[in-house]
Enzyme design. Structure first.
Site, short mmCIF file in Angstrom:
data_model
loop_
_atom_site.label_atom_id
_atom_site.label_comp_id
_atom_site.label_asym_id
_atom_site.label_seq_id
_atom_site.Cartn_x
_atom_site.Cartn_y
_atom_site.Cartn_z
N LEU A 196 0.76 -1.35 -0.03
CA LEU A 196 -0.02 0.09 0.05
C LEU A 196 0.87 1.36 -0.25
O LEU A 196 0.43 2.41 -0.67
CB LEU A 196 -0.92 0.08 1.12
CG LEU A 196 -2.06 -1.21 1.50
CD1 LEU A 196 -2.89 -0.91 2.38
CD2 LEU A 196 -2.98 -1.03 0.10
N GLY A 197 2.13 1.26 0.43
CA GLY A 197 2.89 2.34 0.57
C GLY A 197 4.08 1.98 1.42
O GLY A 197 3.88 1.35 2.18
N GLY A 199 7.29 4.52 4.08
CA GLY A 199 7.78 5.42 4.55
C GLY A 199 9.08 5.26 5.21
O GLY A 199 9.84 4.35 4.73
N GLY A 202 8.78 2.42 7.61
CA GLY A 202 8.30 1.10 7.55
C GLY A 202 7.48 0.93 6.35
O GLY A 202 7.35 2.23 5.41
N VAL A 204 3.78 -0.51 4.41
CA VAL A 204 2.38 -0.87 4.74
C VAL A 204 1.62 -1.87 3.65
O VAL A 204 1.88 -1.64 2.60
CB VAL A 204 1.31 0.44 4.86
CG1 VAL A 204 0.23 -0.12 5.13
CG2 VAL A 204 2.01 1.28 5.83
N LYS A 219 1.55 -2.41 9.04
CA LYS A 219 2.76 -1.51 9.09
C LYS A 219 3.90 -2.19 9.65
O LYS A 219 3.70 -2.25 10.75
CB LYS A 219 2.39 -0.20 9.85
CG LYS A 219 3.69 0.93 9.63
CD LYS A 219 3.05 2.15 10.34
CE LYS A 219 4.37 3.10 10.28
NZ LYS A 219 3.88 4.22 10.79
N ASP A 325 3.61 15.32 12.00
CA ASP A 325 3.87 15.12 10.67
C ASP A 325 2.48 14.86 9.80
O ASP A 325 2.21 13.91 9.12
CB ASP A 325 4.47 13.49 10.26
CG ASP A 325 5.13 13.49 9.09
OD1 ASP A 325 5.38 14.62 8.36
OD2 ASP A 325 5.43 12.17 8.68
#
Length: 499
Positions: A196-197, A199, A202, A204, A219, A325
């Site tokens: 999903l993504g 960062g 971490g 996800v 995550k 953030d």
């Protein structure tokens, strides 16, 4: 009258001012006590006294006021019991942070109980023999407790438990634990197809939890990245404290080892089927799923959800939580496109941060925020504050209704998204508004011209709010409670025109 250098006591004659609805004395050098007669001003709705040198108790008369909706005497030297009536029952309108000698109040404030003077007096009167007996008994109890604790720790060591990295007080009672194997199976081996993504700390994945049958977002922390352990601890600690409809819901966690015998840390959240706000603001108009442009009403709802989440974190939590953030990629959308604020990996808990004992005071976290959304004062090395989150919200608000990212190539040579929006006020907001807003008017409205004319006023109010929240100086920005009230007013006024 905020942000001046006023000295001395707060004048007792302020109650003579007719129709006084708001009194803001924040960031001065006032001393003495808070006058109780302020509670007798029948029209007073908001009282801001933060960042002074006030001392003494909080007057009970303030709790008797039926008009007072918001009170902020934080960052002073107040002592004694916090009243429990009136505004003191309204967590969204009350901030008493950094008055370390306050006690009592309603349970949700989580303040220490006020000492019982009678008990202290009796304690002083205790006879010397009784004191000696008490000390002896206490020593025996400590010895027994020490032996018991040592035995417990030895059994825990022998059992090979792997929960050492969980924050203090963050136990299975707060959150059920899942195993590494369950997450491995639920994400199909953490496959790219379920990604999903990514960062800084971490990755996800979309997955499922066995026996629950619902989609989740997992995550997984990259523990090879410096600061990841700290980020996991911080996010656990922050999420343990918060419960709100506009915050992403954490479902479970994992603190274990993987198949290679390495430490493994993960958090499991409810799955947001519409992804992040960023993907909606900056996506192309058409996708395989149809029109991706958010309507004006949807954007207003999302903005209300975001500022409600911040208002809760800053004023509804005790101690306050600073998200640190806030950006569109950390704002997720539900099935009906309502917002949920996510990612508390670099959050700060205000009173702990101020005392130097917050979980993530470690420098490995670095500057708190993302380029384009980070408050200017953070880059100058100033301590994080609620004003930083307000700045990020202001930038997001402008971005949502203009379609312009703060990191767009057009913003260079001193020009910023804030300046871009401010220069368009009040007459040129239609020129900077996201053109995709009008798609819904052209296709769904029988009188598009009238609707667009009405919408200009709402856009001007929204952009103005974004500009006020993203001022360069923290003290020039709105309080989050005021921003929330204004955002609700704009959204409600718009909805009334659609009836």
């Amino acid at each position: 009258m905020d942000d001046n250098s006023f000295q001395g006591n707060i004048p007792l004659t302020l109650d003579d001012i007719k129709g006084l609805a708001q009194l803001n004395l924040t960031s001065n050098k006032l001393t003495g006590t808070i006058p109780g007669n302020l509670g007798s001003i029948g029209s007073l709705q908001r009282l801001y006294l933060a960042h002074n040198n006030l001392s003494g108790p909080i007057p009970k008369l303030l709790g008797n006021s039926t008009s007072l909706l918001s009170l902020d005497p934080s960052f002073n030297n107040l002592q004694g019991a916090v009243p429990t009536e009136g505004v003191f029952k309204n967590l969204t309108g009350l901030s008493i942070t950094r008055n370390d000698e306050l006690c009592g109040g309603i349970p949700q404030l989580h303040l220490p109980k006020c000492a019982n003077r009678t008990a202290r007096k009796n304690e002083k009167a205790m006879s010397v023999p009784l004191r000696i007996a008490g000390v002896t008994a206490g020593a025996i109890l400590v010895l027994i407790s020490g032996i018991t604790l040592a035995a417990f720790l030895y059994r825990r060591y022998k059992a090979g438990m792997k929960n050492e990295q969980l924050p203090s007080h963050f136990t299975e009672k707060d959150l059920p634990m899942v195993s590494f194997n369950e997450l491995l199976k639920g994400t199909e081996g953490f496959s790219e197809a379920n990604l999903l993504g990514k960062g800084r700390y971490g990755t996800v994945y979309k997955g499922t939890i066995e026996n629950q049958g619902v989609a989740v977002a997992v995550k997984v922390f990259n523990l090879q990245q410096s600061g990841s352990y700290k980020s996991f601890q911080v996010e656990c600690e922050a999420l343990r404290r918060v419960r709100h409809r506009c915050l992403v819901k954490i479902m479970t966690c994992c603190s274990s080892i993987n198949h290679q015998g390495q430490d493994f840390r993960a958090l499991v959240f409810e799955f947001m089927p519409n992804g992040s706000l960023e993907s909606w603001i900056h996506s192309s108009t058409e996708t395989e799923n149809g029109n991706r442009a958010l309507t004006l009403a949807q954007r207003l709802d999302i903005a209300v959800d975001i500022v409600d989440a911040l208002d809760y974190l800053h004023n509804g939590c005790q101690p306050s939580v600073i998200q640190c953030d806030l950006k569109p990629s950390n704002i997720l959308l539900t099935q009906d496109r309502r917002a949920r604020v996510a990612d508390f990996g670099i959050a700060r808990i205000l009173n702990e941060a101020a005392s130097g004992t917050s979980l993530n005071s470690n420098s490995t976290i670095g500057i708190r925020g993302s380029i384009g959304y980070i408050a200017p004062e953070y880059g100058e090395g100033l301590e994080v504050s609620t004003y930083g989150d307000v700045y990020s919200f202001g930038i997001i608000l402008i971005e949502m209704f203009t379609g312009r990212s703060p990191t767009d190539n057009m913003f260079r040579d001193g020009l910023s998204l804030h300046d871009f929006a401010e220069a368009a006020l009040p007459d040129k907001v239609m020129e900077i508004a996201d053109s995709r807003i009008w798609l819904h008017y052209e296709t769904n409205s029988g009188n598009a011209t009238r609707n667009i004319t009405e919408t200009k006023e709402f856009l001007a109010a929204i952009i103005q709010l974004g500009v006020l929240c993203s001022k360069q100086s923290p003290r020039d920005r709105l309080l989050v409670s005021d921003a929330a009230a204004e955002m609700h007013n704009i959204r409600d006024a718009f909805l009334s025109t659609q009836l």
